[in-house]
Design an enzyme around this catalytic site. Sequence first.
Site, PDB file in Angstrom:
ATOM      1  CB  SER A 138     -22.245  52.181 -66.384  1.00  0.00           C
ATOM      2  OG  SER A 138     -21.139  52.305 -67.241  1.00  0.00           O
ATOM      3  CE1 TYR A 151     -18.748  50.960 -62.271  1.00  0.00           C
ATOM      4  CE2 TYR A 151     -18.570  50.884 -64.656  1.00  0.00           C
ATOM      5  CZ  TYR A 151     -19.010  51.508 -63.508  1.00  0.00           C
ATOM      6  OH  TYR A 151     -19.708  52.691 -63.592  1.00  0.00           O
TER       7      TYR A 151
HETATM    8  N1  LIG Z   1     -18.008  58.647 -63.819  1.00  0.00           N
HETATM    9  C1  LIG Z   1     -18.385  57.891 -64.810  1.00  0.00           C
HETATM   10  O1  LIG Z   1     -17.782  57.921 -65.910  1.00  0.00           O
HETATM   11  C2  LIG Z   1     -19.583  56.988 -64.668  1.00  0.00           C
HETATM   12  C3  LIG Z   1     -20.118  56.436 -65.833  1.00  0.00           C
HETATM   13  C4  LIG Z   1     -21.209  55.595 -65.724  1.00  0.00           C
HETATM   14  C5  LIG Z   1     -21.760  55.336 -64.487  1.00  0.00           C
HETATM   15  N2  LIG Z   1     -21.217  55.876 -63.366  1.00  0.00           N
HETATM   16  C6  LIG Z   1     -21.837  55.538 -62.090  1.00  0.00           C
HETATM   17  O2  LIG Z   1     -22.229  56.708 -61.430  1.00  0.00           O
HETATM   18  C7  LIG Z   1     -22.265  56.479 -60.021  1.00  0.00           C
HETATM   19  C8  LIG Z   1     -21.535  57.605 -59.309  1.00  0.00           C
HETATM   20  O3  LIG Z   1     -20.175  57.553 -59.709  1.00  0.00           O
HETATM   21  P1  LIG Z   1     -19.257  58.853 -59.866  1.00  0.00           P
HETATM   22  O4  LIG Z   1     -18.611  58.768 -61.179  1.00  0.00           O
HETATM   23  O5  LIG Z   1     -19.991  60.060 -59.489  1.00  0.00           O
HETATM   24  O6  LIG Z   1     -18.128  58.489 -58.811  1.00  0.00           O
HETATM   25  P2  LIG Z   1     -17.686  59.133 -57.419  1.00  0.00           P
HETATM   26  O7  LIG Z   1     -17.488  60.590 -57.560  1.00  0.00           O
HETATM   27  O8  LIG Z   1     -16.556  58.291 -56.969  1.00  0.00           O
HETATM   28  O9  LIG Z   1     -18.960  58.905 -56.499  1.00  0.00           O
HETATM   29  C9  LIG Z   1     -19.263  57.659 -55.958  1.00  0.00           C
HETATM   30  C10 LIG Z   1     -20.113  57.895 -54.749  1.00  0.00           C
HETATM   31  O10 LIG Z   1     -20.475  56.602 -54.209  1.00  0.00           O
HETATM   32  C11 LIG Z   1     -20.194  56.640 -52.826  1.00  0.00           C
HETATM   33  N3  LIG Z   1     -19.971  55.309 -52.263  1.00  0.00           N
HETATM   34  C12 LIG Z   1     -18.962  54.438 -52.506  1.00  0.00           C
HETATM   35  N4  LIG Z   1     -19.101  53.344 -51.741  1.00  0.00           N
HETATM   36  C13 LIG Z   1     -20.230  53.550 -50.988  1.00  0.00           C
HETATM   37  C14 LIG Z   1     -20.901  52.798 -50.001  1.00  0.00           C
HETATM   38  N5  LIG Z   1     -20.449  51.604 -49.588  1.00  0.00           N
HETATM   39  N6  LIG Z   1     -22.022  53.315 -49.439  1.00  0.00           N
HETATM   40  C15 LIG Z   1     -22.483  54.529 -49.828  1.00  0.00           C
HETATM   41  N7  LIG Z   1     -21.883  55.302 -50.726  1.00  0.00           N
HETATM   42  C16 LIG Z   1     -20.773  54.807 -51.318  1.00  0.00           C
HETATM   43  C17 LIG Z   1     -18.979  57.530 -52.682  1.00  0.00           C
HETATM   44  O11 LIG Z   1     -18.868  57.949 -51.346  1.00  0.00           O
HETATM   45  P3  LIG Z   1     -17.427  58.199 -50.630  1.00  0.00           P
HETATM   46  O12 LIG Z   1     -16.978  59.543 -51.111  1.00  0.00           O
HETATM   47  O13 LIG Z   1     -17.751  58.147 -49.190  1.00  0.00           O
HETATM   48  O14 LIG Z   1     -16.525  57.100 -51.083  1.00  0.00           O
HETATM   49  C18 LIG Z   1     -19.371  58.646 -53.642  1.00  0.00           C
HETATM   50  O15 LIG Z   1     -20.276  59.522 -53.020  1.00  0.00           O
HETATM   51  C19 LIG Z   1     -21.656  55.098 -59.804  1.00  0.00           C
HETATM   52  O16 LIG Z   1     -22.695  54.147 -59.637  1.00  0.00           O
HETATM   53  C20 LIG Z   1     -20.924  54.841 -61.112  1.00  0.00           C
HETATM   54  O17 LIG Z   1     -20.786  53.462 -61.395  1.00  0.00           O
HETATM   55  C21 LIG Z   1     -20.136  56.703 -63.430  1.00  0.00           C
END
Ligand SMILES: NC(=O)c1ccc[n+]([C@@H]2O[C@H](COP(=O)([O-])OP(=O)(O)OC[C@H]3O[C@@H](n4cnc5c(N)ncnc54)[C@H](OP(=O)(O)O)[C@@H]3O)[C@@H](O)[C@H]2O)c1
Length: 281
Positions: A138, A151
């Site tokens: 990120s 985070y």
């Molecule tokens: N959205 C943003 O603005 C942003 C920006 C920079 C980086 N990111 C990164 O992108 C990645 C994905 O995030 P997202 O924004 O797409 O969020 P999201 O929609 O909440 O997706 C997160 C995913 O991680 C899974 N997860 C959580 N805990 C887990 C565990 N213990 N074991 C396996 N899977 C697990 C969730 O599964 P469940 O549905 O089962 O909980 C979900 O599939 C993350 O690493 C986040 O830090 C996001």
Amino acid sequence: MTNKTILITGASTGIGKCCALHLDQQGFKVFAGVRKLADGEALQNEASASLQPILVDVTDTASIKQAVETITAEVGVTGLSGLVNNAGIAVAGPLEFLPVDEIRHQFEVNVFGQLAVTQACLPLLRQSTNGRIVNMSSMSGKIALPFVGPYSASKFALEAFSDSMRLELRRWGITVSIIEPGAIKTPIWQKTVKSGMEILNKLPPKAYEFYGSAIKKVPQILENGNDRGIPPEKVALAVAHALTTPTPKVRYIVGNDARFAIGFAWLTPYRLRDWLVSGRR
Ligand SMILES: NC(=O)c1ccc[n+]([C@@H]2O[C@H](COP(=O)([O-])OP(=O)(O)OC[C@H]3O[C@@H](n4cnc5c(N)ncnc54)[C@H](OP(=O)(O)O)[C@@H]3O)[C@@H](O)[C@H]2O)c1
């Protein structure tokens, strides 16, 4: 690349789901990591028959082992061409009062979970002619802002693991790319409001006395993050590039806000940065 078989963790929603569907469309055999069968079924409804949901909780050693055994049985000697370590959560709040166990959990998912999955998959990645690892960091892995310390710390750690691992795996031709998105419109923001408020509501009165005005702004800041977020497809394109191009980049910055924040962190002296971010003391 001849072998196009990949595992993506955290594919139930958001960036992981978008990457899984995009790569499925690009002809990859996708093992899509989910924690609930229903999420896997929902994903299958939107994908080709080739996409295979796989149960994996990155904090659970037995679940990782089972998932890798299943993949091994499916792919045989060709191995895995790519691993996308995407699963993640966000813990927010004042570091002075956040329970350390909550911060440990942040690291269990975003750091140790990614490492454990990578260790378990490396034999399969080595079997492939040019295995690739893509780690979802990120812009918070480059600049640490107030009240998102857990985070940011987890993403800084993931950045460091990725850099060390890239150098360690170089002699086998296994590449490690780091994706650094800015704000992306995904369910993570709403999930963080929900889990964050559960944690913040349990903080002692002193936390509110010291940080009350900042704590009250947390839900609004998260809502704003979602509102200004760009579509997850932008991240999927970067992930696809890292998995397919002959020479993947080490870092992919996704979004103008990420480019600005990372440039700002790089160029601005600390004192000026602190003043610009949080004003006069
Ligand atoms: N959205 C943003 O603005 C942003 C920006 C920079 C980086 N990111 C990164 O992108 C990645 C994905 O995030 P997202 O924004 O797409 O969020 P999201 O929609 O909440 O997706 C997160 C995913 O991680 C899974 N997860 C959580 N805990 C887990 C565990 N213990 N074991 C396996 N899977 C697990 C969730 O599964 P469940 O549905 O089962 O909980 C979900 O599939 C993350 O690493 C986040 O830090 C996001």
